[in-house]
Design a protein around this motif. Structure first.
Motif, PDB file in Angstrom:
ATOM      1  N   ILE A 102     -20.538 -47.205 -25.333  1.00  0.00           N
ATOM      2  CA  ILE A 102     -21.928 -46.903 -25.645  1.00  0.00           C
ATOM      3  C   ILE A 102     -22.163 -45.701 -24.470  1.00  0.00           C
ATOM      4  O   ILE A 102     -22.472 -46.016 -23.502  1.00  0.00           O
ATOM      5  N   PRO A 107     -14.699 -50.124 -26.958  1.00  0.00           N
ATOM      6  CA  PRO A 107     -15.648 -49.262 -27.330  1.00  0.00           C
ATOM      7  C   PRO A 107     -16.902 -48.964 -26.465  1.00  0.00           C
ATOM      8  O   PRO A 107     -17.198 -49.818 -25.651  1.00  0.00           O
ATOM      9  N   TYR A 134     -22.169 -54.104 -29.734  1.00  0.00           N
ATOM     10  CA  TYR A 134     -21.444 -52.948 -30.200  1.00  0.00           C
ATOM     11  C   TYR A 134     -20.717 -52.182 -29.211  1.00  0.00           C
ATOM     12  O   TYR A 134     -19.836 -51.372 -29.762  1.00  0.00           O
ATOM     13  N   GLY A 135     -20.631 -52.642 -28.112  1.00  0.00           N
ATOM     14  CA  GLY A 135     -19.478 -51.757 -27.014  1.00  0.00           C
ATOM     15  C   GLY A 135     -20.169 -51.946 -25.538  1.00  0.00           C
ATOM     16  O   GLY A 135     -21.000 -52.872 -25.301  1.00  0.00           O
ATOM     17  N   ASN A 172     -10.034 -48.481 -22.780  1.00  0.00           N
ATOM     18  CA  ASN A 172      -9.652 -48.364 -24.099  1.00  0.00           C
ATOM     19  C   ASN A 172     -10.499 -49.314 -25.127  1.00  0.00           C
ATOM     20  O   ASN A 172     -10.316 -49.684 -26.163  1.00  0.00           O
ATOM     21  N   GLU A 214     -13.738 -39.010 -24.105  1.00  0.00           N
ATOM     22  CA  GLU A 214     -14.977 -38.796 -25.198  1.00  0.00           C
ATOM     23  C   GLU A 214     -14.681 -39.598 -26.404  1.00  0.00           C
ATOM     24  O   GLU A 214     -15.598 -39.954 -26.999  1.00  0.00           O
ATOM     25  N   GLU A 215     -13.520 -39.777 -26.975  1.00  0.00           N
ATOM     26  CA  GLU A 215     -13.172 -40.229 -28.204  1.00  0.00           C
ATOM     27  C   GLU A 215     -13.515 -41.876 -28.244  1.00  0.00           C
ATOM     28  O   GLU A 215     -13.688 -42.377 -29.238  1.00  0.00           O
ATOM     29  N   THR A 216     -13.518 -42.361 -26.874  1.00  0.00           N
ATOM     30  CA  THR A 216     -13.721 -43.787 -26.957  1.00  0.00           C
ATOM     31  C   THR A 216     -15.253 -44.031 -26.962  1.00  0.00           C
ATOM     32  O   THR A 216     -15.633 -45.380 -26.917  1.00  0.00           O
ATOM     33  N   ILE A 217     -16.111 -43.148 -26.999  1.00  0.00           N
ATOM     34  CA  ILE A 217     -17.495 -43.219 -26.820  1.00  0.00           C
ATOM     35  C   ILE A 217     -17.952 -43.206 -28.396  1.00  0.00           C
ATOM     36  O   ILE A 217     -18.092 -42.523 -29.143  1.00  0.00           O
ATOM     37  N   ARG A 218     -18.056 -44.537 -28.786  1.00  0.00           N
ATOM     38  CA  ARG A 218     -18.604 -44.655 -30.266  1.00  0.00           C
ATOM     39  C   ARG A 218     -20.000 -44.630 -30.469  1.00  0.00           C
ATOM     40  O   ARG A 218     -20.091 -44.218 -31.831  1.00  0.00           O
ATOM     41  N   TRP A 219     -20.799 -44.864 -29.837  1.00  0.00           N
ATOM     42  CA  TRP A 219     -22.399 -44.710 -29.724  1.00  0.00           C
ATOM     43  C   TRP A 219     -22.957 -43.872 -28.770  1.00  0.00           C
ATOM     44  O   TRP A 219     -22.598 -43.824 -27.884  1.00  0.00           O
ATOM     45  N   ARG A 220     -23.618 -42.929 -29.267  1.00  0.00           N
ATOM     46  CA  ARG A 220     -24.430 -41.901 -28.477  1.00  0.00           C
ATOM     47  C   ARG A 220     -25.807 -42.154 -28.677  1.00  0.00           C
ATOM     48  O   ARG A 220     -26.461 -41.926 -29.901  1.00  0.00           O
TER      49      ARG A 220
END
Length: 297
Positions: free
Chosen positions: A192, A190, A234-235, A188, A213-219
């Protein structure tokens, strides 16, 4: 065993590196039945079981792992003796282009290439930091360090010792949102990740972390940039332990969790057999990467 057949040892080491009998046979130019007989003969001579079959691949036993370390040292010593005898390390000249992902290029290669440069000062070593996997086929590089085994028939690959990958976060982020007490807590938070995350999701799921997938804020495809995103808070992200140990302001999460193993393949084109300078650098890199693992990084 005072005397041994070096051909048996060579067959054993090729099988260790390739992971399969068919791959090892192709690597050293034998038929698979011949290589199998040489492995069986070595096991009979030593009175030890060296491999166990796991699916389609072979897995080293404890005795096999111990023997592999000694055989690698023998092969490296033979290579050094050959260089000294021929004097070729001081006479070979030219450029050798080496490609690796940005983090490996920044943290792993510099000390290894320095030692190679001391051994063969006539060779110019050019490092190309990229995540592309087809640069060898386009002849944009001579040697590549990759985390996937290539399947192109024109490429030669040797598996080096794996790297350990863990989960990390910035101390300031954890101070703000709290430190996870269990694998479920991380799901739960954030995350990366990368443009393609299925492998990451599968690896973490196997360790009890139900990543979505929706918890992956940065790619980002760059491992090095992802590490900087982690460092700046940031995560949570995965990082190579070898690189993370030199960074301040970050913490490893769930350090007792089974580490993710990142395989390392040393790859080159079949031109290896005709280019003395590429062969020298390729063999020396493999030796240095194996020694680095024994030393613990």
């Amino acid at each position: 065993m005072a005397d041994f057949d070096w051909n048996h040892m060579r067959a054993f080491l090729a099988t260790v590196e390739a992971g399969t009998l068919s791959g090892a046979a192709r690597q050293i130019g034998l038929t698979q039945p011949t290589l199998s007989r040489q492995i069986a003969a070595l096991e009979d001579e030593l009175g030890l079981l060296l491999f166990e079959r796991v699916g389609k691949r072979l897995q080293l036993t404890h005795a096999g792992r111990e023997l592999a370390a000694h055989v690698r040292e023998m092969g490296a010593a033979a290579h050094r003796i050959g260089l000294a005898a021929s004097g070729q390390s001081s006479t070979i000249e030219g450029i050798v282009r080496i490609t690796a992902i940005d983090l490996v290029a920044a943290y792993v290669l510099p000390p290894l290439l320095h030692r190679i440069n001391m051994m063969a000062p006539g060779i110019v070593l050019e490092v190309i930091a990229t995540n592309a996997i087809d640069d060898l086929m386009r002849r944009e590089a001579d040697i590549a360090l990759r985390h996937m085994q290539p399947d192109q028939p024109d490429l030669i690959a040797r598996r080096c010792p794996d790297s350990d990958v863990g989960l990390y976060a910035a101390t300031k982020l954890l101070d703000a949102i709290g430190r996870p007490k269990s694998a479920e807590d991380i799901a739960n938070m954030p995350i990366i990740g990368f443009p393609e995350n299925q492998m990451l999701i599968d690896e973490l799921a196997a360790r009890g972390i139900p990543l979505r997938e929706e918890t992956i804020r940065w790619r980002c495809a760059s491992v090095m940039i992802n590490g900087e995103l982690v460092r700046q808070g940031y995560g949570i992200g995965i990082m190579f332990r070898e690189a993370a140990k030199d960074m301040t302001g970050i913490e490893e999460l769930l350090p007792d969790m089974e580490p993710i193993k990142a395989p390392m393949w040393l790859v080159t084109h079949r031109e290896l057999h005709t280019s003395r300078r590429i062969r020298l650098v390729y063999d020396a890199l493999y030796e240095e990467l194996s020694r680095r693992n024994v030393r613990g990084g």
